[in-house]
Design an enzyme around this catalytic site. Structure first.
Site, mmCIF file in Angstrom:
data_model
loop_
_atom_site.group_PDB
_atom_site.id
_atom_site.type_symbol
_atom_site.label_atom_id
_atom_site.label_comp_id
_atom_site.label_asym_id
_atom_site.label_seq_id
_atom_site.Cartn_x
_atom_site.Cartn_y
_atom_site.Cartn_z
ATOM 1 N N ASP A 119 0.815 -1.217 0.000
ATOM 2 C CA ASP A 119 0.000 0.000 0.000
ATOM 3 C C ASP A 119 0.852 1.271 0.000
ATOM 4 O OD1 ASP A 119 -2.932 -0.883 2.045
ATOM 5 O OD2 ASP A 119 -2.144 -1.699 0.188
ATOM 6 N N HIS A 170 -6.080 3.253 -3.996
ATOM 7 C CA HIS A 170 -6.000 3.412 -2.536
ATOM 8 C C HIS A 170 -6.331 4.851 -2.127
ATOM 9 C CE1 HIS A 170 -5.073 1.897 1.381
ATOM 10 N NE2 HIS A 170 -3.935 2.538 1.535
ATOM 11 N N HIS A 174 -4.910 9.229 0.821
ATOM 12 C CA HIS A 174 -4.970 8.358 2.004
ATOM 13 C C HIS A 174 -5.898 8.920 3.084
ATOM 14 C CE1 HIS A 174 -3.579 5.353 4.976
ATOM 15 N NE2 HIS A 174 -3.113 4.701 3.915
ATOM 16 N N TYR A 211 -6.754 2.718 5.794
ATOM 17 C CA TYR A 211 -6.992 2.230 7.155
ATOM 18 C C TYR A 211 -7.980 1.064 7.200
ATOM 19 C CZ TYR A 211 -5.233 6.979 7.778
ATOM 20 O OH TYR A 211 -4.499 8.134 7.676
ATOM 21 N N HIS A 264 3.671 -2.425 2.978
ATOM 22 C CA HIS A 264 3.694 -1.074 2.406
ATOM 23 C C HIS A 264 4.951 -0.870 1.580
ATOM 24 C CE1 HIS A 264 0.840 -0.838 5.734
ATOM 25 N NE2 HIS A 264 0.297 0.186 5.097
#
Length: 305
Positions: A119, A170, A174, A211, A264
């Site tokens: 991510d 994504h 964020h 999240y 990540h």
């Protein structure tokens, strides 16, 4: 003369007695020497009579890790699964690759599937390192990219795509989508779609909410638009600075067939993901030994000829 002979006989008897006593003493000394004392810190272990040595996991060696509140993690939706005790006699080691050195010396036939996901990228530091490792080990993964990172590093996204990895949305920056209005959510997703399409020529149906935060309204909105919501089954918590050995252990203990592993390729504690780069090759080798084939998220459940 008789007295002297008697004395000689006594001496013979006495000599024989001394020889026997010496033999007994020497045997006792030898027996004592063959049982060496335990060195400091060494523990005497015994294998249960009803178990083979290879299948025994010492009770003190089995321990749970990462049992904290998942909401404290960068990915607030991270599920908390109980630690799974290895069933094949493995015990945690201090080095990331230690578990890989045990057991099978040859290739293991892959009978299960797992998807590695990364991510928050792309960036020009850690994402290329991750890609180098994946290429070296001939593994395909799925990257859930952030729109503004795509704009900043389009060449890295192009490499992700060109090397056969899958790409997912994504969000733009964020943001926690559950705290945004419907219009703001649409903008977050649409702007990222456009950034991705500009670089690789197409958008993606996959969305992973930042999240892992999602509610019923977001689910309805995305699924009605034909989008695929993708979460994970194993959270390495690499972003928190977790030790590479702990990450490998956690993944090996908790991964199941069809699993999705969360890592990540940008961000991390103090902006560092060196632990991810260090753990990744050991993680790949460990899972290969456990019979896993690496696939992208779209390939999960798809049998290859």
């Amino acid at each position: 003369m008789a007295i002297r002979i008697l004395s000689d006989r006594k001496l013979v008897v006495l000599g024989a007695s001394l020889l026997s006593a010496t033999t007994i003493v020497m045997f006792g000394i030898h027996a004592a020497e063959t049982r060496q004392p335990l060195s400091p810190g060494q523990h005497e272990t015994r294998t249960p009579d009803n178990a083979s040595a290879a299948g025994v996991v010492p009770e003190q060696a089995t321990h749970a890790k990462y049992t904290g509140d998942p909401k404290s993690s960068q990915e607030a939706g991270s599920p908390t699964a109980p630690a799974v005790q290895p069933s094949d006699g493995r015990t945690p080691e201090s080095k990331p690759g230690a578990a890989v050195q045990q057991g099978n010396s040859g290739p293991v036939k892959a009978t299960k599937q797992v998807a590695l996901t990364f991510d928050d990228g792309p960036d020009n530091k850690y994402t290329p390192q991750v890609l180098d490792i994946l290429k070296q080990h001939e593994v395909k993964a799925t990257f859930f990219v952030v729109g503004r990172q795509v704009v900043n590093h389009p060449d890295v996204l192009k490499r992700i795509h060109d090397e056969g990895h899958s790409v997912g949305n994504h969000s733009w920056d964020h943001a926690n989508l559950t705290k945004l209005s419907a219009d703001q959510i649409q903008k977050e997703i649409k702007s990222t779609d456009e950034a991705i399409e500009k670089v690789i020529g197409s958008s993606t149906p996959m969305v992973r909410t930042p999240y892992g935060a999602v509610n019923a309204s977001i689910k309805r909105s995305l699924t009605s638009a034909g989008r695929q919501l993708v979460f994970w089954t194993v959270d390495t918590k690499d972003w928190s600075g977790a030790a590479p050995a702990d990450m490998v252990e956690l993944v090996r203990n908790r991964t199941k067939n069809g699993g999705i592993i969360l890592m990540h390729s940008f961000g991390g504690k103090n902006g560092k993901l060196d632990n991810t780069v260090e753990a990744l090759p050991h993680m790949i080798e460990a899972l290969k030994q456990d019979g896993y084939a690496f696939v992208t998220v779209p390939e999960l459940g798809v049998k290859k000829e």
